[in-house]
Design a protein around this motif. Structure first.
Motif, short mmCIF file in Angstrom:
data_model
loop_
_atom_site.label_atom_id
_atom_site.label_comp_id
_atom_site.label_asym_id
_atom_site.label_seq_id
_atom_site.Cartn_x
_atom_site.Cartn_y
_atom_site.Cartn_z
N GLY A 2 0.82 -1.21 0.00
CA GLY A 2 0.00 0.00 0.00
C GLY A 2 0.85 1.26 0.00
O GLY A 2 0.52 2.25 -0.65
N PHE A 3 1.97 1.23 0.74
CA PHE A 3 2.87 2.37 0.77
C PHE A 3 3.52 2.59 -0.59
O PHE A 3 3.61 3.72 -1.07
N GLY A 10 -6.16 -0.60 -4.51
CA GLY A 10 -5.31 -1.45 -5.36
C GLY A 10 -4.63 -2.54 -4.56
O GLY A 10 -4.52 -3.68 -5.01
N THR A 11 -4.20 -2.21 -3.35
CA THR A 11 -3.57 -3.20 -2.49
C THR A 11 -4.57 -4.27 -2.07
O THR A 11 -4.26 -5.46 -2.06
N ILE A 12 -5.77 -3.84 -1.71
CA ILE A 12 -6.82 -4.79 -1.33
C ILE A 12 -7.13 -5.72 -2.50
O ILE A 12 -7.24 -6.94 -2.32
N ALA A 13 -7.25 -5.16 -3.68
CA ALA A 13 -7.56 -5.98 -4.86
C ALA A 13 -6.44 -6.97 -5.16
O ALA A 13 -6.69 -8.07 -5.65
N LEU A 14 -5.22 -6.60 -4.85
CA LEU A 14 -4.08 -7.47 -5.12
C LEU A 14 -3.92 -8.56 -4.06
O LEU A 14 -3.66 -9.72 -4.39
N ILE A 15 -4.09 -8.22 -2.79
CA ILE A 15 -3.75 -9.12 -1.69
C ILE A 15 -4.94 -9.95 -1.21
O ILE A 15 -4.78 -11.12 -0.82
N ALA A 41 -3.53 -2.30 4.22
CA ALA A 41 -3.67 -1.55 2.97
C ALA A 41 -4.00 -0.08 3.25
O ALA A 41 -3.42 0.82 2.64
N VAL A 42 -4.88 0.15 4.20
CA VAL A 42 -5.25 1.53 4.54
C VAL A 42 -4.08 2.25 5.20
O VAL A 42 -3.82 3.43 4.92
N TYR A 43 -3.35 1.56 6.08
CA TYR A 43 -2.18 2.17 6.71
C TYR A 43 -1.14 2.57 5.66
O TYR A 43 -0.62 3.68 5.67
N SER A 48 1.65 6.92 2.80
CA SER A 48 2.40 7.01 1.56
C SER A 48 2.41 8.44 1.01
O SER A 48 1.35 9.05 0.85
N PRO A 49 3.57 8.98 0.70
CA PRO A 49 3.61 10.33 0.15
C PRO A 49 3.11 10.40 -1.30
O PRO A 49 2.85 11.49 -1.80
#
Length: 124
Positions: A2-3, A10-15, A41-43, A48-49
Motif C-alpha cells: 500500500g505504501f 489497489g492493495t486490497i484488490a491485489l492481496i 492496505a489503509v495504513y 504514503s507520500p
C-alpha cells in the motif's frame, strides 16, 4: 504494498484474493486475516507520500505535502502498533474476540497516554 503503490483499493484488490485462498472460511482467524489485509492496505495508503488522498489532503489544506505526511505518520503508527499486538494475540490464542478486547483497551490507554503527554493532564 500500500505504501509503494499509494492506493489502499489497489492493495486490497491485489492481496485479498491471496488471503481468502489461504484461510478456510470456517477458521476463526479468517476474519482476522481479512482485517489485517484491509488495515495494512489503509495504513500503507495513509502514510504514503504518493497516495492520491494524501496529496489531495495536503493541497486542500494548503500545507506542505511532506509536512502533512510527517504529521499523519504518528497517528497512523499508533493504530498500526495496537493492531500488530492484536494480531499476535489472535494468532497465539486462536480467537479474534480476545484480541479485539485487548485492542480496545490498548487504544483507550494510548489515547490517555498521548493526551497526558500533550497536555500534562487528562482533558475531557
Amino acid at each position: 504494498i500500500g505504501f509503494a503503490m499509494g492506493t489502499s483499493w489497489g492493495t486490497i484488490a491485489l492481496i485479498l484474493p491471496i488471503v481468502i485462498g489461504v484461510f478456510p472460511s470456517q477458521d476463526p482467524l479468517f476474519l482476522v486475516a481479512i482485517g489485517a489485509t484491509l488495515g495494512g492496505a489503509v495504513y500503507g495508503d495513509h502514510v504514503s507520500p504518493i497516495s492520491d488522498t494524501t496529496i489531495l489532503s495536503s493541497a486542500g489544506a494548503q500545507c506542505n505535502h511532506l509536512r502533512h505526511v510527517a504529521t499523519q505518520l504518528p497517528y497512523a503508527s499508533v493504530v498500526a502498533a495496537v493492531c500488530i499486538v492484536g494480531y499476535v494475540i489472535a494468532g497465539l490464542t486462536g480467537s479474534p474476540w480476545i484480541s479485539l478486547g485487548v485492542g480496545v483497551v490498548l487504544m483507550i490507554a494510548a489515547i490517555f497516554v498521548l493526551n497526558i503527554s500533550k497536555y500534562g493532564a487528562v482533558k475531557a
